[in-house]
Design a protein around this motif. Structure first.
Motif, PDB file in Angstrom:
ATOM      1  N   ARG A 112      -0.268 -47.380  -5.294  1.00 62.33           N
ATOM      2  CA  ARG A 112       0.569 -46.999  -6.420  1.00 62.33           C
ATOM      3  C   ARG A 112      -0.272 -46.660  -7.636  1.00 62.33           C
ATOM      4  NH1 ARG A 112       3.600 -51.719  -6.764  1.00 62.33           N
ATOM      5  NH2 ARG A 112       4.177 -51.894  -4.605  1.00 62.33           N
ATOM      6  N   LEU A 113      -1.336 -47.424  -7.876  1.00 61.45           N
ATOM      7  CA  LEU A 113      -2.218 -47.148  -9.008  1.00 61.45           C
ATOM      8  C   LEU A 113      -2.923 -45.812  -8.851  1.00 61.45           C
ATOM      9  CD1 LEU A 113      -3.815 -50.642  -9.686  1.00 61.45           C
ATOM     10  CD2 LEU A 113      -2.176 -49.412 -11.111  1.00 61.45           C
ATOM     11  N   VAL A 114      -3.331 -45.474  -7.630  1.00 62.23           N
ATOM     12  CA  VAL A 114      -3.982 -44.190  -7.375  1.00 62.23           C
ATOM     13  C   VAL A 114      -3.013 -43.051  -7.664  1.00 62.23           C
ATOM     14  CG1 VAL A 114      -4.900 -42.717  -5.544  1.00 62.23           C
ATOM     15  CG2 VAL A 114      -5.659 -45.084  -5.736  1.00 62.23           C
ATOM     16  N   VAL A 115      -1.769 -43.187  -7.198  1.00 62.85           N
ATOM     17  CA  VAL A 115      -0.764 -42.148  -7.429  1.00 62.85           C
ATOM     18  C   VAL A 115      -0.502 -41.987  -8.924  1.00 62.85           C
ATOM     19  CG1 VAL A 115       1.678 -41.576  -7.101  1.00 62.85           C
ATOM     20  CG2 VAL A 115       0.311 -42.355  -5.167  1.00 62.85           C
ATOM     21  N   LYS A 116      -0.389 -43.123  -9.635  1.00 59.69           N
ATOM     22  CA  LYS A 116      -0.164 -43.058 -11.083  1.00 59.69           C
ATOM     23  C   LYS A 116      -1.309 -42.351 -11.792  1.00 59.69           C
ATOM     24  CE  LYS A 116       2.779 -46.920 -12.351  1.00 59.69           C
ATOM     25  NZ  LYS A 116       2.837 -48.188 -13.088  1.00 59.69           N
ATOM     26  N   SER A 117      -2.535 -42.677 -11.414  1.00 61.14           N
ATOM     27  CA  SER A 117      -3.678 -42.053 -12.084  1.00 61.14           C
ATOM     28  C   SER A 117      -3.727 -40.554 -11.803  1.00 61.14           C
ATOM     29  CB  SER A 117      -4.985 -42.725 -11.668  1.00 61.14           C
ATOM     30  OG  SER A 117      -5.240 -42.513 -10.305  1.00 61.14           O
ATOM     31  N   ARG A 118      -3.366 -40.142 -10.576  1.00 65.90           N
ATOM     32  CA  ARG A 118      -3.322 -38.711 -10.257  1.00 65.90           C
ATOM     33  C   ARG A 118      -2.271 -37.999 -11.102  1.00 65.90           C
ATOM     34  NH1 ARG A 118      -3.482 -39.045  -3.704  1.00 65.90           N
ATOM     35  NH2 ARG A 118      -5.682 -39.577  -3.502  1.00 65.90           N
ATOM     36  N   ARG A 119      -1.121 -38.622 -11.253  1.00 68.04           N
ATOM     37  CA  ARG A 119      -0.058 -38.015 -12.065  1.00 68.04           C
ATOM     38  C   ARG A 119      -0.487 -37.884 -13.511  1.00 68.04           C
ATOM     39  NH1 ARG A 119       5.029 -41.312  -9.587  1.00 68.04           N
ATOM     40  NH2 ARG A 119       5.237 -40.113  -7.679  1.00 68.04           N
ATOM     41  N   ARG A 120      -1.125 -38.934 -14.054  1.00 66.36           N
ATOM     42  CA  ARG A 120      -1.599 -38.875 -15.434  1.00 66.36           C
ATOM     43  C   ARG A 120      -2.622 -37.754 -15.606  1.00 66.36           C
ATOM     44  NH1 ARG A 120      -2.635 -44.949 -15.465  1.00 66.36           N
ATOM     45  NH2 ARG A 120      -0.576 -45.789 -15.885  1.00 66.36           N
ATOM     46  N   GLN A 121      -3.536 -37.652 -14.651  1.00 68.37           N
ATOM     47  CA  GLN A 121      -4.567 -36.617 -14.713  1.00 68.37           C
ATOM     48  C   GLN A 121      -3.942 -35.230 -14.661  1.00 68.37           C
ATOM     49  OE1 GLN A 121      -7.702 -37.313 -15.314  1.00 68.37           O
ATOM     50  NE2 GLN A 121      -8.282 -35.165 -15.362  1.00 68.37           N
ATOM     51  N   ALA A 122      -2.974 -35.037 -13.759  1.00 65.48           N
ATOM     52  CA  ALA A 122      -2.303 -33.736 -13.650  1.00 65.48           C
ATOM     53  C   ALA A 122      -1.558 -33.407 -14.942  1.00 65.48           C
ATOM     54  CB  ALA A 122      -1.345 -33.738 -12.468  1.00 65.48           C
ATOM     55  N   LYS A 123      -0.946 -34.410 -15.548  1.00 74.12           N
ATOM     56  CA  LYS A 123      -0.217 -34.190 -16.795  1.00 74.12           C
ATOM     57  C   LYS A 123      -1.178 -33.799 -17.922  1.00 74.12           C
ATOM     58  CE  LYS A 123       3.121 -36.401 -19.841  1.00 74.12           C
ATOM     59  NZ  LYS A 123       3.901 -37.618 -20.118  1.00 74.12           N
ATOM     60  N   LYS A 124      -2.320 -34.470 -17.997  1.00 72.56           N
ATOM     61  CA  LYS A 124      -3.315 -34.139 -19.013  1.00 72.56           C
ATOM     62  C   LYS A 124      -3.834 -32.716 -18.829  1.00 72.56           C
ATOM     63  CE  LYS A 124      -5.106 -38.744 -20.010  1.00 72.56           C
ATOM     64  NZ  LYS A 124      -6.274 -39.640 -19.918  1.00 72.56           N
ATOM     65  N   GLU A 125      -4.086 -32.342 -17.568  1.00 73.57           N
ATOM     66  CA  GLU A 125      -4.574 -30.990 -17.289  1.00 73.57           C
ATOM     67  C   GLU A 125      -3.530 -29.937 -17.666  1.00 73.57           C
ATOM     68  OE1 GLU A 125      -5.642 -31.050 -13.183  1.00 73.57           O
ATOM     69  OE2 GLU A 125      -7.451 -32.238 -13.534  1.00 73.57           O
ATOM     70  N   ALA A 126      -2.265 -30.238 -17.378  1.00 79.36           N
ATOM     71  CA  ALA A 126      -1.190 -29.309 -17.713  1.00 79.36           C
ATOM     72  C   ALA A 126      -1.055 -29.165 -19.232  1.00 79.36           C
ATOM     73  CB  ALA A 126       0.119 -29.771 -17.100  1.00 79.36           C
ATOM     74  N   GLU A 127      -1.172 -30.271 -19.948  1.00 81.42           N
ATOM     75  CA  GLU A 127      -1.089 -30.222 -21.414  1.00 81.42           C
ATOM     76  C   GLU A 127      -2.270 -29.444 -21.999  1.00 81.42           C
ATOM     77  OE1 GLU A 127      -0.845 -34.314 -22.543  1.00 81.42           O
ATOM     78  OE2 GLU A 127       1.309 -34.433 -22.163  1.00 81.42           O
ATOM     79  N   ALA A 128      -3.452 -29.677 -21.438  1.00 81.92           N
ATOM     80  CA  ALA A 128      -4.635 -28.945 -21.915  1.00 81.92           C
ATOM     81  C   ALA A 128      -4.505 -27.455 -21.637  1.00 81.92           C
ATOM     82  CB  ALA A 128      -5.896 -29.512 -21.253  1.00 81.92           C
ATOM     83  N   LYS A 129      -3.980 -27.120 -20.464  1.00 88.39           N
ATOM     84  CA  LYS A 129      -3.786 -25.717 -20.105  1.00 88.39           C
ATOM     85  C   LYS A 129      -2.755 -25.068 -21.028  1.00 88.39           C
ATOM     86  CE  LYS A 129      -3.196 -23.018 -15.904  1.00 88.39           C
ATOM     87  NZ  LYS A 129      -2.862 -23.065 -14.472  1.00 88.39           N
ATOM     88  N   ALA A 130      -1.689 -25.818 -21.334  1.00 84.00           N
ATOM     89  CA  ALA A 130      -0.654 -25.286 -22.230  1.00 84.00           C
ATOM     90  C   ALA A 130      -1.201 -25.112 -23.645  1.00 84.00           C
ATOM     91  CB  ALA A 130       0.565 -26.206 -22.233  1.00 84.00           C
ATOM     92  N   ALA A 131      -2.018 -26.047 -24.087  1.00 88.05           N
ATOM     93  CA  ALA A 131      -2.609 -25.942 -25.425  1.00 88.05           C
ATOM     94  C   ALA A 131      -3.588 -24.771 -25.487  1.00 88.05           C
ATOM     95  CB  ALA A 131      -3.313 -27.242 -25.775  1.00 88.05           C
ATOM     96  N   ALA A 132      -4.352 -24.579 -24.424  1.00 89.75           N
ATOM     97  CA  ALA A 132      -5.294 -23.453 -24.394  1.00 89.75           C
ATOM     98  C   ALA A 132      -4.560 -22.127 -24.322  1.00 89.75           C
ATOM     99  CB  ALA A 132      -6.255 -23.596 -23.203  1.00 89.75           C
ATOM    100  N   GLY A 133      -3.433 -22.101 -23.614  1.00 89.86           N
ATOM    101  CA  GLY A 133      -2.638 -20.883 -23.518  1.00 89.86           C
ATOM    102  C   GLY A 133      -1.957 -20.517 -24.821  1.00 89.86           C
ATOM    103  N   SER A 134      -1.561 -21.520 -25.595  1.00 83.59           N
ATOM    104  CA  SER A 134      -0.889 -21.243 -26.871  1.00 83.59           C
ATOM    105  C   SER A 134      -1.883 -20.802 -27.935  1.00 83.59           C
ATOM    106  CB  SER A 134      -0.111 -22.470 -27.349  1.00 83.59           C
ATOM    107  OG  SER A 134      -1.006 -23.534 -27.636  1.00 83.59           O
ATOM    108  N   GLU A 135      -3.155 -21.208 -27.823  1.00 82.08           N
ATOM    109  CA  GLU A 135      -4.180 -20.835 -28.796  1.00 82.08           C
ATOM    110  C   GLU A 135      -4.615 -19.370 -28.593  1.00 82.08           C
ATOM    111  OE1 GLU A 135      -7.379 -23.569 -28.477  1.00 82.08           O
ATOM    112  OE2 GLU A 135      -6.212 -25.243 -29.257  1.00 82.08           O
TER     113      GLU A 135
END
Length: 136
Positions: A112-135
């Motif tokens: 469960r901890l591994v799955v949670k960490s993967r989800r957090r990482q994917a969310k961070k990457e998506a937010e970074a991608k969205a921030a880079a796309g808006s800039e």
């Protein structure tokens, strides 16, 4: 009919529950027969303490746990242990089976901890991608 259920205690916005055996007709925080454990949902991780012999007694005489209490009893492993006893297993077999159950519980929590960490990482990457796309 006797129910095993939660009785709220604690203060405002900081609940602590007592796990009690009570008559099904009595109100949630009303008259009860016996306190058989506690549940602290605000502790990290949730803290559940049970008097195993008393839970075994009350369930043996026909007390029905509520859905929430049943899940709390299941997380402690007591429900599995009671099932093994009812099937006539010896004490040695029960201890071996419970050790295996504990090991599998630890393994499940690691997964469960591994799955949670993967989800957090994917969310961070998506937010970074969205921030880079808006800039751009």
């Amino acid at each position: 009919m006797v129910k095993i259920r939660l009785k709220r205690a604690g203060r405002k916005k900081l609940p602590v529950y007592q796990i009690v055996a009570s008559d099904a007709r009595s109100p949630r925080d009303g008259k009860f027969l016996e306190v058989i454990g506690t549940y602290q949902p605000t502790a990290k991780p949730h803290a559940v303490t049970l008097k195993k012999d008393r839970v075994e007694y009350w369930m043996g005489v026909g007390a029905q746990p509520t859905a929430t209490v049943r899940s709390l009893i299941r997380t402690t492993g007591l429900l599995h242990e009671l099932r093994l006893k009812s099937r006539g297993r010896s004490e040695a077999e029960i201890t071996v089976e419970m050790e295996q159950w504990q090991a599998s519980k630890v393994e499940r929590s690691k997964k469960r901890l591994v799955v949670k960490s993967r989800r957090r990482q994917a969310k961070k990457e998506a937010e970074a991608k969205a921030a880079a796309g808006s800039e751009a």
